[in-house]
Write a protein that holds these residues in place. Structure first.
Motif, PDB file in Angstrom:
ATOM      1  N   GLU A 105       0.820  -1.056   0.067  1.00 19.87           N
ATOM      2  CA  GLU A 105      -0.087   0.004  -0.100  1.00 19.87           C
ATOM      3  C   GLU A 105       0.777   1.133   0.033  1.00 19.87           C
ATOM      4  N   TYR A 106       2.003   1.300   0.719  1.00 18.83           N
ATOM      5  CA  TYR A 106       2.860   2.194   0.794  1.00 18.83           C
ATOM      6  C   TYR A 106       3.386   2.610  -0.754  1.00 18.83           C
ATOM      7  N   VAL A 107       3.844   1.491  -1.396  1.00 19.55           N
ATOM      8  CA  VAL A 107       4.432   1.490  -2.380  1.00 19.55           C
ATOM      9  C   VAL A 107       3.671   2.021  -3.373  1.00 19.55           C
ATOM     10  N   GLU A 108       2.332   1.447  -3.567  1.00 20.49           N
ATOM     11  CA  GLU A 108       1.324   2.012  -4.522  1.00 20.49           C
ATOM     12  C   GLU A 108       0.797   3.404  -4.370  1.00 20.49           C
ATOM     13  N   ASN A 109       0.875   3.795  -3.146  1.00 23.77           N
ATOM     14  CA  ASN A 109       0.538   5.235  -2.988  1.00 23.77           C
ATOM     15  C   ASN A 109       1.618   5.996  -3.522  1.00 23.77           C
ATOM     16  N   ALA A 110       2.849   5.899  -3.046  1.00 20.19           N
ATOM     17  CA  ALA A 110       4.006   6.489  -3.618  1.00 20.19           C
ATOM     18  C   ALA A 110       3.988   6.560  -5.158  1.00 20.19           C
ATOM     19  N   ILE A 111       3.659   5.564  -5.803  1.00 14.68           N
ATOM     20  CA  ILE A 111       3.449   5.751  -7.277  1.00 14.68           C
ATOM     21  C   ILE A 111       2.522   6.485  -7.629  1.00 14.68           C
ATOM     22  N   ALA A 112       1.279   6.310  -7.171  1.00 16.90           N
ATOM     23  CA  ALA A 112       0.188   7.271  -7.523  1.00 16.90           C
ATOM     24  C   ALA A 112       0.432   8.818  -7.308  1.00 16.90           C
ATOM     25  N   THR A 113       1.332   9.163  -6.308  1.00 12.24           N
ATOM     26  CA  THR A 113       1.289  10.593  -6.094  1.00 12.24           C
ATOM     27  C   THR A 113       2.799  11.088  -6.701  1.00 12.24           C
ATOM     28  N   GLY A 114       3.518  10.501  -7.275  1.00  8.43           N
ATOM     29  CA  GLY A 114       4.563  10.833  -8.153  1.00  8.43           C
ATOM     30  C   GLY A 114       5.869  10.752  -7.275  1.00  8.43           C
ATOM     31  N   ILE A 115       6.057   9.838  -6.220  1.00  9.03           N
ATOM     32  CA  ILE A 115       7.432   9.538  -5.791  1.00  9.03           C
ATOM     33  C   ILE A 115       8.203   8.700  -6.703  1.00  9.03           C
ATOM     34  N   LYS A 116       9.449   8.984  -6.618  1.00  7.43           N
ATOM     35  CA  LYS A 116      10.419   8.349  -7.508  1.00  7.43           C
ATOM     36  C   LYS A 116      11.185   7.552  -6.796  1.00  7.43           C
TER      37      LYS A 116
ATOM     38  N   TRP B 294      11.965  -5.566  -6.393  1.00  7.98           N
ATOM     39  CA  TRP B 294      12.075  -6.217  -7.600  1.00  7.98           C
ATOM     40  C   TRP B 294      10.816  -6.550  -8.633  1.00  7.98           C
ATOM     41  N   GLU B 295       9.625  -6.563  -7.721  1.00  6.25           N
ATOM     42  CA  GLU B 295       8.535  -6.739  -8.406  1.00  6.25           C
ATOM     43  C   GLU B 295       7.931  -5.026  -9.205  1.00  6.25           C
ATOM     44  N   TYR B 296       8.485  -4.011  -8.488  1.00  5.74           N
ATOM     45  CA  TYR B 296       8.160  -2.502  -8.955  1.00  5.74           C
ATOM     46  C   TYR B 296       9.409  -2.019  -9.503  1.00  5.74           C
ATOM     47  N   LYS B 297      10.407  -2.694  -9.889  1.00  2.00           N
ATOM     48  CA  LYS B 297      11.510  -2.029 -10.522  1.00  2.00           C
ATOM     49  C   LYS B 297      11.342  -1.048 -11.722  1.00  2.00           C
ATOM     50  N   ASP B 298      10.257  -1.464 -12.592  1.00  2.00           N
ATOM     51  CA  ASP B 298      10.106  -0.701 -13.606  1.00  2.00           C
ATOM     52  C   ASP B 298       9.338   0.826 -13.195  1.00  2.00           C
ATOM     53  N   ASP B 299       8.622   0.593 -12.041  1.00  2.00           N
ATOM     54  CA  ASP B 299       7.808   1.832 -11.520  1.00  2.00           C
ATOM     55  C   ASP B 299       8.284   2.880 -10.367  1.00  2.00           C
ATOM     56  N   ILE B 300       9.188   2.632  -9.925  1.00  2.00           N
ATOM     57  CA  ILE B 300       9.603   3.114  -8.623  1.00  2.00           C
ATOM     58  C   ILE B 300      10.940   2.622  -8.101  1.00  2.00           C
ATOM     59  N   ASP B 301      12.034   3.234  -7.609  1.00  2.00           N
ATOM     60  CA  ASP B 301      13.291   2.881  -7.159  1.00  2.00           C
ATOM     61  C   ASP B 301      12.960   2.748  -5.368  1.00  2.00           C
ATOM     62  N   ILE B 302      12.821   1.417  -5.291  1.00  2.00           N
ATOM     63  CA  ILE B 302      12.436   1.235  -3.785  1.00  2.00           C
ATOM     64  C   ILE B 302      13.902   0.820  -2.956  1.00  2.00           C
ATOM     65  N   ARG B 303      14.110   1.529  -1.860  1.00  2.00           N
ATOM     66  CA  ARG B 303      15.472   1.203  -1.150  1.00  2.00           C
ATOM     67  C   ARG B 303      15.212   0.629   0.230  1.00  2.00           C
TER      68      ARG B 303
END
Length: 257
Positions: free
Chosen positions: A23-34, A73-82
């Protein structure tokens, strides 16, 4: 200002946050966090079976790491997760903590000093106090933490709630800010504190940081998925920074590591 990167986010494992990591990841993508960094409260290897009620426990660390790496890994094309941790520097527990973390690919640590000494049954730094010694202990312990070279930035450096003479606060915090500038460690304006009108961010502290010339970063300190990015909270933080005299060009977003 626009928020591109947010390195300060928690998970349900710390016992005072909710929502799933997805949910954190999806919200970050939806709001433009890179760039989205998870930095949950690190477990500590406490003596005598002590359990801190606001940190993940050592048994939860492997699941935390695996979950974040899977999402990375799952969201590697959508957001950079650290993969990170919010860490406290606790004197007798520092070396055991490093040994606990050694097998895991932790990418960064941020310093979030909530307790002093070794942290066992210690009062929360954010509890109101006029103790000069407590203030000095906080500044000493956090500087020693930063001297390890292990930290990406200093989260809520003004969490200590000191109500004694302002000139002593000025002296101690000026020295701490100067050290942070010397070693080029950014200081975090904590957006959870902004959101909830806590004792931090502290205007006196940030006026000192403005005079010293510290680098500043915003950290959401998100404990709920919808707090990952909030334009209203960021606008409030912008007004606070301007009131304290912090130039916009001294507020950084993306950090190299």
């Amino acid at each position: 200002m626009e928020m591109i990167a947010n390195y300060h986010n928690h998970t349900w494992r710390c016992h005072h946050a909710d929502g799933t990591e997805r949910e954190y990841v999806e919200n970050a993508i939806a709001t433009g966090i890179k760039i989205l960094g998870f930095s949950d409260h690190t477990p500590q290897v406490y003596p005598d079976g002590f359990v801190c009620p606001v940190k993940m426990e050592p048994k939860d660390l492997e699941g935390y790491v695996d979950t974040i790496l899977d999402l990375k890994w799952e969201y590697k094309d959508d957001i950079d997760i650290r993969l990170g941790l919010e860490v406290e520097y606790l004197y007798t527990l520092w070396e055991p903590l490093l040994r606990l973390l050694e097998p895991y690919p932790i990418e960064y640590m941020i310093l979030g000093q909530h307790y002093l000494g070794n942290g066992v049954n210690a009062p929360f730094c954010g509890a109101r106090s006029d103790s000069v010694q407590r203030l000095r202990n906080y500044c000493k312990q956090t500087q020693e933490a930063l001297e390890t070279g292990k930290f990406l930035y200093f989260a809520h450096p003004d969490v200590i709630w000191y109500t004694g003479p302002t000139e002593i606060y000025e002296e101690e915090m000026t020295a701490l800010c100067r050290y942070c500038k010397e070693i080029e460690i950014p200081l975090e304006i904590n957006l959870l504190g902004v959101r909830e009108d806590r004792n931090y961010p502290c205007e006196q502290f940030w006026k000192i940081a403005a005079r010293v010339g510290n680098t500043v970063i915003y950290g959401a300190d998100a404990h709920h998925a919808d707090h990952v990015y909030s334009p209203d909270v960021i606008a409030k933080a912008d007004r606070f920074a301007e009131r304290c005299g912090i130039p916009r060009d001294r507020i950084v977003d993306v950090l190299d590591f």
